[in-house]
Scaffold this active site. Structure first.
Site, mmCIF file in Angstrom:
data_model
loop_
_atom_site.group_PDB
_atom_site.id
_atom_site.type_symbol
_atom_site.label_atom_id
_atom_site.label_comp_id
_atom_site.label_asym_id
_atom_site.label_seq_id
_atom_site.Cartn_x
_atom_site.Cartn_y
_atom_site.Cartn_z
ATOM 1 N N GLU A 364 0.882 -1.389 -0.061
ATOM 2 C CA GLU A 364 0.064 0.064 -0.105
ATOM 3 C C GLU A 364 0.839 1.455 0.049
ATOM 4 O OE1 GLU A 364 -3.719 0.140 1.995
ATOM 5 O OE2 GLU A 364 -3.994 -2.053 2.133
ATOM 6 N N SER A 367 7.515 2.827 2.173
ATOM 7 C CA SER A 367 7.888 4.132 2.882
ATOM 8 C C SER A 367 8.545 5.109 2.193
ATOM 9 C CB SER A 367 8.978 3.639 3.894
ATOM 10 O OG SER A 367 8.325 2.662 5.042
HETATM 11 C C1 LIG Z 1 2.323 -9.547 0.756
HETATM 12 C C2 LIG Z 1 1.948 -8.386 -0.289
HETATM 13 C C3 LIG Z 1 0.421 -8.077 -0.571
HETATM 14 C C4 LIG Z 1 -0.119 -7.572 -1.580
HETATM 15 N N1 LIG Z 1 -1.057 -7.045 -2.017
HETATM 16 C C5 LIG Z 1 -1.540 -6.259 -2.874
HETATM 17 C C6 LIG Z 1 -2.844 -6.187 -3.290
HETATM 18 O O1 LIG Z 1 -3.766 -6.790 -2.663
HETATM 19 N N2 LIG Z 1 -3.144 -5.380 -4.341
HETATM 20 C C7 LIG Z 1 -2.356 -4.836 -4.889
HETATM 21 O O2 LIG Z 1 -2.385 -4.229 -5.710
HETATM 22 N N3 LIG Z 1 -0.755 -4.801 -4.532
HETATM 23 C C8 LIG Z 1 -0.492 -5.489 -3.558
HETATM 24 N N4 LIG Z 1 0.915 -5.823 -3.366
HETATM 25 C C9 LIG Z 1 1.796 -5.026 -3.933
HETATM 26 C C10 LIG Z 1 2.379 -3.857 -3.333
HETATM 27 O O3 LIG Z 1 1.667 -2.816 -3.106
HETATM 28 C C11 LIG Z 1 3.779 -3.629 -4.000
HETATM 29 O O4 LIG Z 1 4.901 -4.687 -3.506
HETATM 30 C C12 LIG Z 1 4.250 -2.294 -3.464
HETATM 31 O O5 LIG Z 1 3.613 -1.274 -4.007
HETATM 32 C C13 LIG Z 1 5.876 -1.965 -4.009
HETATM 33 O O6 LIG Z 1 5.804 -2.271 -5.427
HETATM 34 P P1 LIG Z 1 6.911 -3.235 -5.987
HETATM 35 O O7 LIG Z 1 7.193 -4.515 -5.444
HETATM 36 O O8 LIG Z 1 6.866 -3.417 -7.319
HETATM 37 O O9 LIG Z 1 8.459 -2.610 -5.559
HETATM 38 P P2 LIG Z 1 9.196 -1.625 -6.505
HETATM 39 O O10 LIG Z 1 8.177 -0.241 -7.058
HETATM 40 O O11 LIG Z 1 9.873 -2.198 -7.439
HETATM 41 O O12 LIG Z 1 10.357 -0.649 -5.405
HETATM 42 C C14 LIG Z 1 11.403 -1.314 -4.974
HETATM 43 C C15 LIG Z 1 12.081 -0.412 -4.317
HETATM 44 O O13 LIG Z 1 12.291 0.889 -4.829
HETATM 45 C C16 LIG Z 1 11.953 1.979 -4.211
HETATM 46 N N5 LIG Z 1 11.480 2.841 -5.051
HETATM 47 C C17 LIG Z 1 10.549 2.627 -6.192
HETATM 48 N N6 LIG Z 1 10.337 3.775 -6.745
HETATM 49 C C18 LIG Z 1 11.005 5.014 -6.096
HETATM 50 C C19 LIG Z 1 11.329 6.310 -6.163
HETATM 51 N N7 LIG Z 1 10.496 7.006 -7.010
HETATM 52 N N8 LIG Z 1 12.066 6.753 -5.341
HETATM 53 C C20 LIG Z 1 12.329 6.247 -4.431
HETATM 54 N N9 LIG Z 1 12.458 4.830 -4.169
HETATM 55 C C21 LIG Z 1 11.892 4.211 -4.932
HETATM 56 C C22 LIG Z 1 10.730 1.252 -3.379
HETATM 57 O O14 LIG Z 1 10.487 2.204 -2.249
HETATM 58 C C23 LIG Z 1 11.203 0.120 -2.809
HETATM 59 O O15 LIG Z 1 12.253 -0.015 -1.701
HETATM 60 C C24 LIG Z 1 1.085 -6.643 -2.256
HETATM 61 C C25 LIG Z 1 2.542 -6.865 -2.153
HETATM 62 C C26 LIG Z 1 3.031 -7.918 -0.992
HETATM 63 C C27 LIG Z 1 4.308 -8.138 -0.841
#
Ligand SMILES: Cc1cc2nc3c(=O)[nH]c(=O)nc-3n(C[C@H](O)[C@H](O)[C@H](O)COP(=O)(O)OP(=O)(O)OC[C@H]3O[C@@H](n4cnc5c(N)ncnc54)[C@H](O)[C@@H]3O)c2cc1C
Length: 384
Positions: A364, A367
């Protein structure tokens, strides 16, 4: 805003008793089996937990944000997987319909969501679109009185159990940003939907995520949220903003539980001839945790009250999610430290919480994304 303290207190008493008598004793079993027992799920339905945020006219309890926070503080006193089961229905899965659904969509789905007959999931994240959700690639192309949906959604909570998905898909391929995205209510039994294998996760066993794959899935035009294209990203952001206060309240609740367990352990455990709670270095860990917890609790209640007053709480909601989830991580770490070697062993349960709460800083909005939202709003305010 608390509408009627007596009614809320009765609900909180019921939830507290349920947590104490039914959920806490089942924590280890759920962690072992990765399943929440059916009788517990039924009890949750009976108690109205699935309908906490559904308007009363559709059979829900229509809690205000402050009331919802109070219930989540109580639910946080046990493994977070229990909240997760009804949390997507109460939060991100249903609120899009509550905020932006047509009268027909509300009448069709909200009563079943309120009773728990139907579980809702929120499908935004994709393999290549996480933090940058507006770049999502799932397509919904209009074909007569249907949209043809193709794409993959990743990590979707409760997707194996879901009856409906609030799906974000691109209806305008020319617009690669947020404006090209629309929201849909997609019934899980629509042909062309496959649920992937349940993900193996670090924690929160009992709560399930999986990929949701759409292949030439024909979704009737009537399922377009609010009957309007191009509004989906706005709907998603409204839903997530409210969800940030909800998750922050859970973080506070779980941190309270971990700190209570750590305090009790520190009082019982003796070294050098005295309880470890007498050592000032242990007291520092307890005190820092208590102070941060108090700060997070105050923040969450303040943001909830402001939202109930109709104020814009975009910044406050992100502050709450950022501070409370990071605080929860620090409290978990200190709690394991206070337990010493026992903190590393599964039989004491604290290592399970340590793993469970790691998720709060990731989903969601990570950080870092909360920091970006807060700072962007600050700059916008200052330069208006
Ligand atoms: C158990 C679980 C349940 C979930 N449930 C749902 C759900 O029900 N529905 C749904 O739609 N999603 C769901 N998610 C997805 C979740 O919301 C995403 O995993 C999350 O938003 C991060 O996206 P990502 O994993 O692609 O990480 P990425 O976006 O690839 O990020 C990787 C790292 O890069 C950092 N980063 C990315 N962009 C920037 C920036 N511009 N500046 C600085 N740092 C940055 C991030 O903070 C992180 O540390 C779930 C995830 C998990 C693990």
């Amino acid at each position: 805003m608390i509408r009627d303290p007596q009614t809320l207190n009765a609900l909180l008493d019921t939830v507290n008793r349920f947590v104490r008598e039914r959920l806490v004793p089942a924590e280890a079993l759920v962690a072992e089996t990765d399943e929440i027992p059916a009788d517990i799920v039924n009890d949750m339905k009976q108690m109205g937990l699935f309908g906490l945020t559904v308007p009363e006219e559709f059979g829900g309890l229509a809690l205000t944000m402050e009331e919802e926070v109070m219930v989540m503080l109580a639910m946080g006193q046990t493994s977070p997987c229990f909240r997760s089961l009804f949390g997507t229905t109460v939060g991100i899965g249903s609120q899009g319909i509550v905020f932006d659904g047509t009268p027909e969509q509300k009448a069709k789905y909200l009563p079943k969501l309120a009773t728990g007959e139907l579980i809702a999931s929120f499908a935004l994240t994709e393999p290549d679109a996480g933090s940058d959700a507006a770049s999502l690639r799932t397509m919904a192309i209009r074909d007569g009185d249907h949209y043809v949906v193709n794409g993959t959604k990743r990590y979707i909570t409760n997707s194996p159990q879901a009856g409906i998905f609030t799906l974000m898909a691109r209806t305008n391929p020319q617009d690669k940003g947020a404006g090209g995205v629309s929201a849909f209510i997609v019934e899980a039994n629509t042909p062309g939907i496959t649920i992937g294998k349940v993900d193996k996760k670090m924690g929160q066993r009992g709560a399930h995520t999986a990929d949701v794959i759409f292949e030439n899935c024909r979704v009737p035009v009537s399922q377009l949220m609010g009957g309007k294209e191009g509004q989906g990203f706005k709907t998603a952001m409204k839903v997530l903003e409210k969800g940030r206060i909800h998750i922050a309240a859970i973080c506070v609740g779980v941190a309270e539980r971990m700190l209570r367990d750590a305090l009790n352990y520190a009082i019982d455990r003796k070294q050098f001839g005295q309880p470890i709670a007498e050592f000032q270095l242990v007291q520092a860990m307890l005190a820092d945790s208590q102070a941060e917890l108090y700060a997070a609790r105050c923040m969450v209640i303040d943001a909830a009250r402001k939202r109930d007053e109709g104020l814009n709480v975009a910044t406050e909601a992100s502050c709450c999610k950022l501070f409370a989830s990071e605080m929860c991580g620090r409290v978990a770490d200190r709690a394991v430290q206070i337990f010493g070697g026992a903190g590393y062993l599964s039989e004491y349960g604290i290592e399970r919480f340590y793993r469970d709460v790691r998720l709060f800083r990731l989903y969601e909005g990570t950080s870092q994304i909360q920091q970006i939202v807060i700072a962007r709003n600050m700059v916008r305010e200052a330069t208006r």
